[in-house]
Motif scaffolding. Structure first.
Motif, PDB file in Angstrom:
ATOM      1  N   ALA A   1       1.766  -0.625   9.513  1.00  0.00           N
ATOM      2  CA  ALA A   1       1.171  -0.011   8.321  1.00  0.00           C
ATOM      3  C   ALA A   1       1.932   1.242   7.923  1.00  0.00           C
ATOM      4  O   ALA A   1       2.135   1.508   6.725  1.00  0.00           O
TER       5      ALA A   1
ATOM      6  N   THR B   1       3.814   1.637   4.382  1.00  0.00           N
ATOM      7  CA  THR B   1       3.385   2.721   3.499  1.00  0.00           C
ATOM      8  C   THR B   1       4.521   3.677   3.175  1.00  0.00           C
ATOM      9  O   THR B   1       4.754   4.021   2.008  1.00  0.00           O
TER      10      THR B   1
ATOM     11  N   TYR C   1       7.056   2.058   0.768  1.00  0.00           N
ATOM     12  CA  TYR C   1       6.602   2.004  -0.624  1.00  0.00           C
ATOM     13  C   TYR C   1       6.511   3.393  -1.247  1.00  0.00           C
ATOM     14  O   TYR C   1       6.769   3.561  -2.447  1.00  0.00           O
TER      15      TYR C   1
ATOM     16  N   THR D   1       5.553  -6.294   4.960  1.00  0.00           N
ATOM     17  CA  THR D   1       4.243  -6.506   4.335  1.00  0.00           C
ATOM     18  C   THR D   1       3.571  -7.794   4.791  1.00  0.00           C
ATOM     19  O   THR D   1       2.397  -7.770   5.201  1.00  0.00           O
TER      20      THR D   1
ATOM     21  N   GLY E   1      -3.667  -5.048   0.542  1.00  0.00           N
ATOM     22  CA  GLY E   1      -2.671  -5.786   1.314  1.00  0.00           C
ATOM     23  C   GLY E   1      -2.272  -7.090   0.651  1.00  0.00           C
ATOM     24  O   GLY E   1      -1.088  -7.455   0.636  1.00  0.00           O
TER      25      GLY E   1
ATOM     26  N   LEU F   1       0.014  -6.350  -2.265  1.00  0.00           N
ATOM     27  CA  LEU F   1       1.348  -5.953  -1.809  1.00  0.00           C
ATOM     28  C   LEU F   1       2.145  -7.157  -1.322  1.00  0.00           C
ATOM     29  O   LEU F   1       3.377  -7.194  -1.472  1.00  0.00           O
TER      30      LEU F   1
ATOM     31  N   SER G   1       2.690   1.382  -5.708  1.00  0.00           N
ATOM     32  CA  SER G   1       2.478   0.732  -4.414  1.00  0.00           C
ATOM     33  C   SER G   1       2.342   1.744  -3.280  1.00  0.00           C
ATOM     34  O   SER G   1       1.603   1.513  -2.316  1.00  0.00           O
TER      35      SER G   1
ATOM     36  N   SER H   1      -0.834   1.986  -0.883  1.00  0.00           N
ATOM     37  CA  SER H   1      -0.696   1.852   0.571  1.00  0.00           C
ATOM     38  C   SER H   1      -1.407   2.984   1.307  1.00  0.00           C
ATOM     39  O   SER H   1      -2.040   2.757   2.345  1.00  0.00           O
TER      40      SER H   1
END
Length: 480
Positions: free
Chosen positions: A198, A202, A205, A239, A341, A344, A374, A378
């Motif tokens: 994650a 994150t 992005y 992702t 999610g 994305l 994005s 995120s």
């Protein structure tokens, strides 16, 4: 009386301000965590690309990102230190009884913090001062130090969700502590990798979003293309991996923390053929209003079969489970996280299809609009994930071993509310300063590139806007 009001009335007066303060500081700190964990890796990827291709633009991006990394680390020190103190100040009951069992995680995090600080200092110092290969090699341990810090924090948190590695004496105190079992609990692996990926997604992005905005504003030079491509590609690759890991950790919660899973899916009574609700609100009598009901889907998602039995909230007394309000909050944050999610994943697939078919970046402005938001999406997903994890465990601070009300400080609630107000004021200044520094650095870099509103400084011995910065070494001709 409403169940939530009953439980709130039974809790100490300090519980609400203590939880509010902890929630605010954690929610603020976690905004910085993705960059702290993943920006070193993204920077080194750009650095490696620049060295391999002898690309001055890539090396310039890596150097500037390292400056951002240093500023972010300094701000993270402040917010992380506050959190560390709050564990002892707000929850002395937990730390006093259980600190010997799970405190090793905080020790690991502290060592990782000092190691990362030293490595960042060396990496910043090395620009233009160390041999090229030596400088890059000295930066390679940085991502591992960041992962080590995440290891310590996630070890502590996963233990709070599935406590292991101890026995209880007749007085209820932990004895016979087994450190390895306390670290590697059933939830540690799923929680750690879900968290790490994650952070990679994150941070990728977020960084790419900056250059997507530049693209939308007409800055389509190689600097912006490269600044977008490497972090976005990293995020796009991870992702779908994160989507699979998210499904895996939800399944682990279903098996290891069935009451939390019931809160996440607002399941009131244990049953098979349980429907899935997209959003919706759970009421204290077990009824659900609003949302979109999909028959049998919850059982299918939990066990791949419609006759899978899903544990309901009513399997435990009201005092041992989240309230209807808390369950609704957990359900909404879980659905928001999954929804973001899913979107994305679609964005990553869009990017992959264009790259495979055209061997270039997408040209659609709508793609870059989506990419620009994005990063923010995120961060929202990360916040929702932590809310799901922490609120879903209520009323336990140590799952099935200690309640939040038993761990809270005896400090007067009025003092805690005053402390809360002071922390909010300090954080406004801290994050405002962080933003101001980043904007100042951006302005100087644009001037250095000749894209600012005014001309670059001229004259012998004058610092260029890029090198005149306290976050990295200066050129040989710079003033000291």
């Amino acid at each position: 009386m409403h169940t939530a009001l009953t439980l709130l009335a039974d809790a100490p007066a300090q519980t609400l301000p203590a939880r509010s303060l902890m929630a605010f500081t954690l929610a603020s700190h976690i905004i910085l965590v993705p960059l702290g964990v993943a920006l070193p890796l993204i920077t080194l990827l750009m650095h490696a690309y620049g060295l391999r291709r002898n690309d001055a633009t890539a090396l310039l991006l890596a150097r500037r990102w390292s400056a951002v990394m240093a500023v972010q680390f300094a701000i993270g020190v402040v917010t992380g230190t506050v959190l560390s103190f709050e564990f002892g100040l707000l929850w002395p009951g937990m730390m006093g009884r259980w600190g010997d069992v799970f405190g090793i995680g905080f020790g690991v995090e502290a060592w990782a913090f000092f190691l990362e600080a030293v490595l960042i200092a060396i990496y910043l110092y090395g620009w233009r001062r160390l041999p090229t290969r030596t400088h890059f090699l000295l930066g390679l341990p940085l991502p591992f130090a960041a992962l080590l810090g995440a290891f310590g924090i996630l070890a502590a948190n996963s233990w709070m969700n599935t406590p292991r590695g101890f026995s209880l004496d007749p007085a209820g105190n932990p004895v016979d502590v087994k450190i390895w079992k306390a670290i590697f609990t059933p939830m540690f692996g799923p929680q750690y990798w879900h968290f790490v990926v994650a952070m990679l997604v994150t941070a990728g992005y977020v960084v790419a979003g900056v250059y997507a905005v530049g693209w939308l504003r007409g800055r389509r030079d190689r600097y912006h293309r490269l600044g977008f491509t490497i972090p976005f590609t990293l995020a796009a690759v991870f992702t779908p991996v994160q989507f699979v890991l998210g499904d895996s950790i939800a399944r682990q919660v279903f098996h290891k923390q069935p009451v939390k899973f019931a809160a996440m899916e607002i399941v009131w009574k244990t049953d098979t053929h349980v429907p899935e609700y997209l959003f919706g609100r759970l009421h204290p009598d077990g009824s659900i209003s609003g949302g979109i009901k999909i028959p049998q889907l919850d059982s299918i998602l939990a066990g791949f079969r419609p006759d899978t039995k899903v544990t309901g909230l009513t399997t435990v007394p009201a005092s041992d489970r989240p309230t209807a309000t808390q369950a609704t909050l957990v359900h909404w944050t879980f659905d928001i996280m999954v929804g973001i999610g899913s979107l994305l994943v679609l964005l990553a697939l869009w990017y992959a299809l264009v790259r495979l078919r055209r061997r270039g970046l997408p040209a659609s402005p709508w793609f870059y609009r989506c990419a620009a938001v994005s990063g923010l999406a995120s961060v929202v997903a990360v916040e929702c994930g932590w809310i799901t994890t922490e609120v879903g465990r209520q009323p336990w601070i140590v799952y099935q071993n200690m309640r939040v009300a038993e761990a809270v400080t005896s400090t007067r609630s009025t003092s805690l509310w005053i402390m809360f107000g002071l922390v909010v004021a300090v954080y406004v200044v801290v994050f405002g300063s962080f933003l101001a520094v980043l904007l100042k650095m951006r302005t100087r870099w644009r001037l250095a590139d000749g894209t600012g509103e005014g001309p670059p400084p001229e004259g012998p011995g004058t610092d260029t806007p890029e090198t005149d910065t306290p976050y990295g070494p200066r050129s040989a001709g710079s003033r000291t």
